[in-house]
Motif scaffolding. Structure first.
Motif, PDB file in Angstrom:
ATOM      1  N   SER A  20       0.918  -0.722  -0.233  1.00 47.72           N
ATOM      2  CA  SER A  20      -0.106   0.069  -0.071  1.00 47.72           C
ATOM      3  C   SER A  20       1.250   1.202   0.081  1.00 47.72           C
ATOM      4  O   SER A  20       1.842   1.239   1.010  1.00 47.72           O
ATOM      5  N   GLU A  21       0.700   2.429  -0.590  1.00 49.66           N
ATOM      6  CA  GLU A  21       1.342   2.950  -1.099  1.00 49.66           C
ATOM      7  C   GLU A  21       2.423   3.654  -0.018  1.00 49.66           C
ATOM      8  O   GLU A  21       0.994   4.770   0.666  1.00 49.66           O
ATOM      9  N   THR A  22       3.130   4.382   0.145  1.00 48.93           N
ATOM     10  CA  THR A  22       4.171   4.969   0.332  1.00 48.93           C
ATOM     11  C   THR A  22       4.869   5.546  -0.284  1.00 48.93           C
ATOM     12  O   THR A  22       5.425   5.791  -1.152  1.00 48.93           O
ATOM     13  N   VAL A  23       3.806   6.902   0.236  1.00 46.81           N
ATOM     14  CA  VAL A  23       4.406   8.615  -0.618  1.00 46.81           C
ATOM     15  C   VAL A  23       5.248   8.990   0.727  1.00 46.81           C
ATOM     16  O   VAL A  23       5.421   9.353   1.760  1.00 46.81           O
ATOM     17  N   TYR A  24       6.973   9.847  -0.833  1.00 47.92           N
ATOM     18  CA  TYR A  24       7.699  10.637   0.381  1.00 47.92           C
ATOM     19  C   TYR A  24       7.666  12.014   0.654  1.00 47.92           C
ATOM     20  O   TYR A  24       7.149  12.680  -1.159  1.00 47.92           O
ATOM     21  N   VAL A  25       7.819  12.935   1.474  1.00 50.71           N
ATOM     22  CA  VAL A  25       8.105  14.032   1.566  1.00 50.71           C
ATOM     23  C   VAL A  25       8.523  14.666   2.043  1.00 50.71           C
ATOM     24  O   VAL A  25       9.135  14.260   2.936  1.00 50.71           O
ATOM     25  N   ASP A  26      10.259  15.302   1.402  1.00 50.66           N
ATOM     26  CA  ASP A  26      10.900  16.117   1.824  1.00 50.66           C
ATOM     27  C   ASP A  26      10.966  17.248   1.776  1.00 50.66           C
ATOM     28  O   ASP A  26      10.583  17.990   0.371  1.00 50.66           O
ATOM     29  N   GLU A  27      10.331  18.218   3.565  1.00 49.82           N
ATOM     30  CA  GLU A  27      10.062  19.629   2.864  1.00 49.82           C
ATOM     31  C   GLU A  27      11.355  20.569   2.889  1.00 49.82           C
ATOM     32  O   GLU A  27      10.821  21.272   2.244  1.00 49.82           O
ATOM     33  N   VAL A  28      12.632  19.859   2.675  1.00 50.84           N
ATOM     34  CA  VAL A  28      13.929  20.794   2.797  1.00 50.84           C
ATOM     35  C   VAL A  28      13.919  19.902   0.941  1.00 50.84           C
ATOM     36  O   VAL A  28      14.543  21.669   0.540  1.00 50.84           O
ATOM     37  N   SER A  29      14.198  19.267   0.707  1.00 46.22           N
ATOM     38  CA  SER A  29      14.776  18.983  -0.652  1.00 46.22           C
ATOM     39  C   SER A  29      14.185  18.713  -1.933  1.00 46.22           C
ATOM     40  O   SER A  29      14.573  18.260  -2.886  1.00 46.22           O
ATOM     41  N   GLY A  30      12.691  18.173  -1.400  1.00 50.33           N
ATOM     42  CA  GLY A  30      12.085  17.608  -2.418  1.00 50.33           C
ATOM     43  C   GLY A  30      11.143  18.523  -3.893  1.00 50.33           C
ATOM     44  O   GLY A  30      11.668  20.118  -3.184  1.00 50.33           O
ATOM     45  N   CYS A  31      10.650  17.956  -4.283  1.00 48.92           N
ATOM     46  CA  CYS A  31      10.302  19.050  -5.995  1.00 48.92           C
ATOM     47  C   CYS A  31       8.902  18.055  -5.973  1.00 48.92           C
ATOM     48  O   CYS A  31       9.015  17.465  -6.417  1.00 48.92           O
ATOM     49  N   ASP A  32       7.641  19.608  -5.839  1.00 47.22           N
ATOM     50  CA  ASP A  32       6.823  19.274  -6.740  1.00 47.22           C
ATOM     51  C   ASP A  32       5.953  18.801  -7.631  1.00 47.22           C
ATOM     52  O   ASP A  32       5.869  18.449  -8.433  1.00 47.22           O
ATOM     53  N   ASN A  34      13.378   8.110  -3.359  1.00 50.00           N
ATOM     54  CA  ASN A  34      14.657   8.907  -3.562  1.00 50.00           C
ATOM     55  C   ASN A  34      14.129   9.799  -5.031  1.00 50.00           C
ATOM     56  O   ASN A  34      15.239  10.712  -5.682  1.00 50.00           O
ATOM     57  N   ALA A  35      12.685  10.195  -5.243  1.00 53.59           N
ATOM     58  CA  ALA A  35      12.260  11.320  -5.285  1.00 53.59           C
ATOM     59  C   ALA A  35      11.033  12.130  -5.130  1.00 53.59           C
ATOM     60  O   ALA A  35       9.667  12.020  -5.351  1.00 53.59           O
ATOM     61  N   PRO A  36      11.244  12.905  -3.797  1.00 57.49           N
ATOM     62  CA  PRO A  36       9.954  12.748  -2.961  1.00 57.49           C
ATOM     63  C   PRO A  36       9.622  14.349  -3.705  1.00 57.49           C
ATOM     64  O   PRO A  36      10.543  15.249  -3.879  1.00 57.49           O
ATOM     65  N   GLY A  46      16.061  12.251   8.920  1.00 55.87           N
ATOM     66  CA  GLY A  46      15.667  11.337   8.429  1.00 55.87           C
ATOM     67  C   GLY A  46      14.305  10.977   8.376  1.00 55.87           C
ATOM     68  O   GLY A  46      13.701  11.557   8.461  1.00 55.87           O
ATOM     69  N   PHE A  47      12.772   9.800   6.986  1.00 54.79           N
ATOM     70  CA  PHE A  47      11.944  10.066   6.627  1.00 54.79           C
ATOM     71  C   PHE A  47      11.286   9.487   8.213  1.00 54.79           C
ATOM     72  O   PHE A  47      11.511   8.895   9.069  1.00 54.79           O
ATOM     73  N   LYS A  48       9.990  10.069   8.786  1.00 52.89           N
ATOM     74  CA  LYS A  48       8.995   9.559   9.662  1.00 52.89           C
ATOM     75  C   LYS A  48       7.849   9.736   8.401  1.00 52.89           C
ATOM     76  O   LYS A  48       7.471  10.618   8.025  1.00 52.89           O
ATOM     77  N   GLU A  49       6.725   9.143  10.147  1.00 54.02           N
ATOM     78  CA  GLU A  49       5.414   8.518   9.918  1.00 54.02           C
ATOM     79  C   GLU A  49       4.613  10.204   9.774  1.00 54.02           C
ATOM     80  O   GLU A  49       5.682  11.115  10.901  1.00 54.02           O
ATOM     81  N   ILE A  50       3.916  10.771   8.510  1.00 58.88           N
ATOM     82  CA  ILE A  50       3.429  12.489   8.951  1.00 58.88           C
ATOM     83  C   ILE A  50       2.845  11.880  10.140  1.00 58.88           C
ATOM     84  O   ILE A  50       2.052  11.297  10.883  1.00 58.88           O
TER      85      ILE A  50
END
Ligand code: 4AD
Length: 597
Positions: free
Chosen positions: A46-58, A66-68, A93-97
């Motif tokens: 079930s999909e886990t989506v990654y969000v990186d508020e610092v270096s991610g790109c919408d 690797n492409a949050p 690092g990534f943590k659950e929202i």
């Protein structure tokens, strides 16, 4: 996304499913177990989506580790709301929202969706409204085509008049032809047109059926029309040009101007680029300001002629194609004249001098040409040159004559009510200069520049013998703030033909008339009248005397003291009408790089 649909995306559903399985018959256990396995497998991917508020790109992120994405909002928007989100806010690092953040993001997304829906609805409504409007307009146009305007022959015959004669033709039935200068539609049954015919402006009022025809509905600014009706004085409190208006009983189109993109008002806008406006000068001259300048120009030239007329000067029309220079070779426009070298005239002075024994005092209003490389606001390549020449005069006579000429023209220009109005429209602060004009010798100007700290670009002062260029000359003139007759320039910096001052042979009997805001508007002098001296002057200036034989002969066949001047009409107008540049004071200006239209 398919697994999200299968489980509606909630772990609660999955727990119930397991509970259900465990409470059902053993026969089903095998099937159930495999379904559980499949579900578990689905849940585990079930999909886990990654969000990186610092270096991610919408814009470019996919939601993979690797492409949050950069924002939770984007993740929900792209991947749907039933995803697990791993978020990274710093280096940890990534943590659950958190539940709160997820809730907030979902709320924002819902609001955004609502807004987008609202906008879409609005857009659809606008499109529908526009379509209806277009359909209504098309219907109205179709209907308008069926309305035919006809002149009522039972009315008195309309007399054709020009707008300038409107006042004396009030209350009579007239017809006036012109161009639609301005157009205002008021409701379905009233149109106001400011008509322009070159002689003035006239308000015309069209009512009722006159506003319903196809021509009325599609009328555009700059269309040529003829309006029939009666001109009435306006009641107090109402304003229109001439304080009257033509109440139309019939009108017709003579030549329509385009609408839409090509419409006049879209082509000529006051804030357009100056070079675009020059390309479109044929349209720009229809405007109120430019046409006022051109009209004032015509009146001023008329008044110059009136001065010469009352002073008994004869007007001559010298040639434009010549083989001699007057004001230095560097500004000559040369061309091939049937295999010979020829030039466009820089000045008609030499020809005017030859007319003196034949016609007495003479003048001309002719175009002069200067190949001026300078891009200043007072230089044209072609300008209107008013030149005059007088025999048997002294240098003082020349200066007095010049002052009389300028004052006569100003007085006469302001004495005419219509021309005075134009001057007021263009230069509301114009003040007639007081007499006598200031007379200042070149040597005193050099002193003035020093005393007033007006220097060269390199920081040094101008010294006697040096040319005073445009900028310091204007600085001085603007500071003094009134017309100046600057006289007695050193002969080295002036043209070869100028008479030397008998009391100080370092200088010439020469004059430049300087006006505030513009600078030099007139250049004049007494002319060398001694043949030997002139021959020597040709040599000093490096001029071959051969083609000047006719000019030299003037000193052979009855020489006399004489003098004259040239006045740049555009510069005079730039001063009188307060125009920033001489380019605004002629019909189609010619200057470096501009010979169009
Ligand atoms: O001072 P200038 O060059 O004098 C002569 O041409 C004399 N031959 C005239 C004469 O004595 N008959 O030019 C006279 C006037 C200047 O004062 C200026 O007003 C105008 O002509 N003038 C120009 N106006 C616009 N553009 C230019 N490039 C001009 N050059 C001169």
């Amino acid at each position: 996304m398919t697994h999200n649909v299968a489980y509606q995306g909630t772990s609660n559903n999955f727990l119930s499913f397991i509970l259900y399985c465990s409470t059902n018959s053993i026969d089903h256990h095998f099937t159930m177990a495999s379904e559980i396995a499949q579900a578990a497998e689905k849940l585990s991917i079930s999909e886990t989506v990654y969000v990186d508020e610092v270096s991610g790109c919408d814009a470019q992120g996919t939601g993979a580790e690797n492409a949050p994405f950069k924002t939770v909002l984007k993740a929900l928007e792209v991947k749907g709301e039933d995803v697990k989100i791993q978020i990274k806010k710093d280096d940890e690092g990534f943590k659950e929202i958190s539940g709160a953040q997820m809730k907030k993001a979902k709320k924002t997304l819902a609001e955004q969706k609502k807004k987008a829906k609202r906008l879409e609805e609005q857009k659809l409504k606008q499109e529908a409204d526009l379509k209806k409007k277009q359909e209504d307009e098309a219907k109205a146009l179709e209907y308008a085509k069926s309305i035919v305007l006809e002149e009522d022959k039972s009315l008195p015959a309309a007399e054709k008049i020009k707008i300038r004669d409107a006042t004396q033709n009030r209350t009579k039935r007239v017809k006036v032809s012109g161009w639609v200068h301005r157009l205002r539609v008021q409701g379905k049954d009233m149109m106001f047109i400011i008509l322009r015919d070159g002689s003035g402006y006239l308000q015309c009022v069209l009512t009722g059926k006159l506003c319903h025809s196809f021509d009325a509905i599609t009328l555009t600014v700059e269309s040529a029309i003829t309006v029939y009706g009666v001109i009435n004085e306006l009641p107090e409190g109402k304003t229109a040009p001439g304080h009257h208006e033509l109440v139309a009983d019939y009108w017709e189109v003579v030549g329509k101007a385009p609408s839409g993109e090509d419409a006049f008002n879209n082509k000529v806008t006051p804030d357009a680029d100056p070079s675009y406006l020059l390309d479109n000068r044929h349209l720009v001259i229809r405007g109120e300001t430019v046409s006022a300048v051109l009209r004032a120009r015509a009146e001023v030239i008329k008044n110059f002629r009136a001065f010469y007329d009352q002073a008994h000067f004869t007007e001559v029309t010298p040639p434009c194609m010549v083989q001699t220079q007057v004001e230095g070779g560097s500004t000559l426009f040369a061309f091939n004249y049937y295999g010979e070298n020829a030039y466009l005239t820089q000045s008609s002075q030499l020809y005017l001098e030859t007319c003196l024994p034949s016609l007495g005092d003479v003048f001309c209003v002719a175009e002069s040409y200067r190949a001026e490389k300078s891009h200043t606001r007072r230089h044209l390549s072609e300008y209107t040159h008013l030149e005059a020449e007088m025999a048997f005069i002294s240098f003082d006579d020349l200066l007095d004559h010049l002052e009389n000429l300028i004052c006569f023209v100003i007085d006469r220009t302001l004495a005419d009510e219509k021309t005075a109005e134009l001057v007021k429209q263009l230069n509301p602060n114009f003040q007639k200069p007081s007499r006598p004009f200031l007379r200042m010798k070149y040597a005193d100007a050099i002193k003035y520049l020093k005393e007033n700290d007006i220097k060269k670009e390199d920081g040094s002062f101008y010294e006697f013998g040096e040319d005073i260029p445009e900028a310091p000359e204007r600085a001085m003139t603007d500071k003094i703030g009134r017309p100046i007759f600057l006289t007695h320039f050193p002969h080295e910096i002036k043209a070869f033909y100028m008479q030397k001052d008998p009391s100080d042979r370092r200088v010439t009997e020469s004059v430049d008339v300087l006006m505030p805001g513009v600078g030099e508007i007139v250049g004049g002098s007494m002319r060398m009248d001694n043949r030997e001296e002139l021959l020597q002057a040709y040599g000093t200036a490096g001029i071959d005397p051969t083609p000047y034989y006719w000019y030299t002969d003037q000193r052979k066949y009855g020489t006399t003291p004489h003098g004259g001047y040239g006045l740049g009409v555009e510069r005079f107008l730039a001063w009188l009408l307060n125009r920033y540049t001489v380019r605004d004071c002629c019909l189609y200006p010619r200057f470096t790089g501009r010979c169009t239209p």
